[in-house]
Design an enzyme around this catalytic site. Structure first.
Site, PDB file in Angstrom:
ATOM      1  N   ASP A  21       0.596   5.115   1.760  1.00 30.83           N
ATOM      2  CA  ASP A  21      -0.125   5.732   2.861  1.00 30.83           C
ATOM      3  C   ASP A  21      -1.106   6.799   2.380  1.00 30.83           C
ATOM      4  OD1 ASP A  21       1.092   4.205   4.822  1.00 30.83           O
ATOM      5  OD2 ASP A  21       2.670   5.674   5.239  1.00 30.83           O
TER       6      ASP A  21
ATOM      7  N   HIS B 102       0.824  -1.202   0.000  1.00 32.28           N
ATOM      8  CA  HIS B 102       0.000   0.000   0.000  1.00 32.28           C
ATOM      9  C   HIS B 102       0.863   1.258   0.000  1.00 32.28           C
ATOM     10  CE1 HIS B 102       0.936  -0.576   4.273  1.00 32.28           C
ATOM     11  NE2 HIS B 102       0.622   0.696   4.474  1.00 32.28           N
TER      12      HIS B 102
ATOM     13  N   ARG C 191       4.667   6.416  13.929  1.00 34.33           N
ATOM     14  CA  ARG C 191       4.897   6.986  12.599  1.00 34.33           C
ATOM     15  C   ARG C 191       4.414   8.427  12.572  1.00 34.33           C
ATOM     16  NH1 ARG C 191       1.158   4.612   8.219  1.00 34.33           N
ATOM     17  NH2 ARG C 191      -0.171   6.320   8.950  1.00 34.33           N
TER      18      ARG C 191
ATOM     19  N   HIS D  56       4.725  -0.019   0.428  1.00 36.01           N
ATOM     20  CA  HIS D  56       5.385  -0.766   1.503  1.00 36.01           C
ATOM     21  C   HIS D  56       4.448  -1.820   2.058  1.00 36.01           C
ATOM     22  CE1 HIS D  56       3.511   2.738   3.432  1.00 36.01           C
ATOM     23  NE2 HIS D  56       3.431   2.024   4.549  1.00 36.01           N
TER      24      HIS D  56
END
Length: 310
Positions: free
Chosen positions: A138, A136, A301, A286
């Site tokens: 983000d 995917h 994150r 990722h």
């Protein structure tokens, strides 16, 4: 010298399903055309792959960046797509300050928070399994998806828990010519619901439905800094391609999703305490490998606000 076979000897017919990943040479172009390799002067860089991923040595993320160091790290990010830093003794505040060198930090209402609204915390354990094991990009459900993300490992499982990244410019470069001609100029719809509905509170999803309507992005975006053409659909958030039959859209998207699966386009990173990753969300996909359950894995994150893809 070739050997003539009798007419009655024929190779039996055998085919595999169309749309798979075929063997053979791949175009592995790391830099944009016309850009020459240059040394880095302010840190050591060790490539982890031919195309994507490099470890940076000699940079302390707890210290402010000088303009020169920021510029050189940004060049490394554009050239290697994901940068890794080892042995970093940093706090959440240091992490946010480092990321803020690249722009405003965004918030995400669908993921639990860390110390601040602009920090997301993924705390996985025996009672809370992971759902990030899908290729995917983000927050492509936003009109302006994130420029990049900085991920800090807080608790590392005793084994497993690696993260993988794929270079989606290389994925585009290696599309068959007829597929490139087919997808250039197409747009696709992205929506947060398929990415979160399998593990999120339905009331939370419903609460944000009006604030996050489906958005359209080009199937192939142009990187705003490098000019590279980059495949920009992903299995977590892309629902369909605009203007074509749904069955054809599904077939084409399945094919395009599979391009991230080519090992030559990937790098795999094994986390250790003190490890930090910084990736270009405009150029990569990722995948967080979910092979450590029931052990704990805790990460935080921060993501940097990006621009509208074109």
């Amino acid at each position: 010298m070739s050997i003539a076979l009798p007419d009655r000897v024929r190779l039996r017919p055998a085919t595999v399903p169309d749309g798979g990943i075929l063997e053979g040479p791949r175009l592995l172009r790391r830099l944009p055309e016309g850009v020459e390799e240059r040394p880095y002067e302010l840190f050591a860089l060790r490539p982890l792959g031919r195309l994507i991923g490099a470890e940076i040595g000699g940079v302390d993320l707890a210290r402010p960046l000088t303009p020169a160091l920021h510029a050189e790290l940004n060049r490394a990010l554009l050239e290697w797509k994901v940068l890794f830093f080892r042995d970093q003794d940093i706090t959440s505040a240091h992490q946010r300050a480092f990321a803020a060198n690249w722009g405003e930090l965004e918030t995400n209402p669908f993921i639990p928070k860390g110390e601040t609204e602009d920090t997301t915390r993924f705390a996985r354990s025996a009672s809370m399994p992971a759902f990030e094991n899908i290729w995917h990009v983000d927050v492509t459900f936003r009109p302006a998806p994130a420029l990049g993300s900085v991920l800090r490992l807080i608790e590392v499982p005793p084994v497993g828990g690696d993260t993988m990244w794929a270079d989606m410019a290389a994925a585009y470069d290696n599309l068959p010519e007829e597929i490139r001609e087919r997808v250039d100029g197409l747009t696709a719809v992205h929506d947060y619901i398929p990415g979160f509905d399998r593990f999120s509170d339905p009331e939370v999803l419903l609460r944000h439905q009006d604030a996050f309507p489906p958005v359209e992005h080009p199937v192939v975006r142009t990187h705003p800094e490098t000019g590279r053409r980059t495949l920009f659909v992903n299995q977590a958030f892309t629902t369909h391609i605009v203007g074509i039959d749904r069955d054809e859209s599904d077939r084409l998207l399945r094919y395009l999703f599979s391009r991230a699966h080519v090992p030559e386009f990937q790098v795999r990173f094994a986390w250790r305490p003190g490890s930090v990753a910084f990736w270009d969300n405009r150029a990569t996909q990722h995948y967080a490998v979910n092979d450590y359950h029931p052990h704990a894995r805790v990460v935080e994150r921060v993501a940097i606000v990006g621009d509208r893809p074109f």
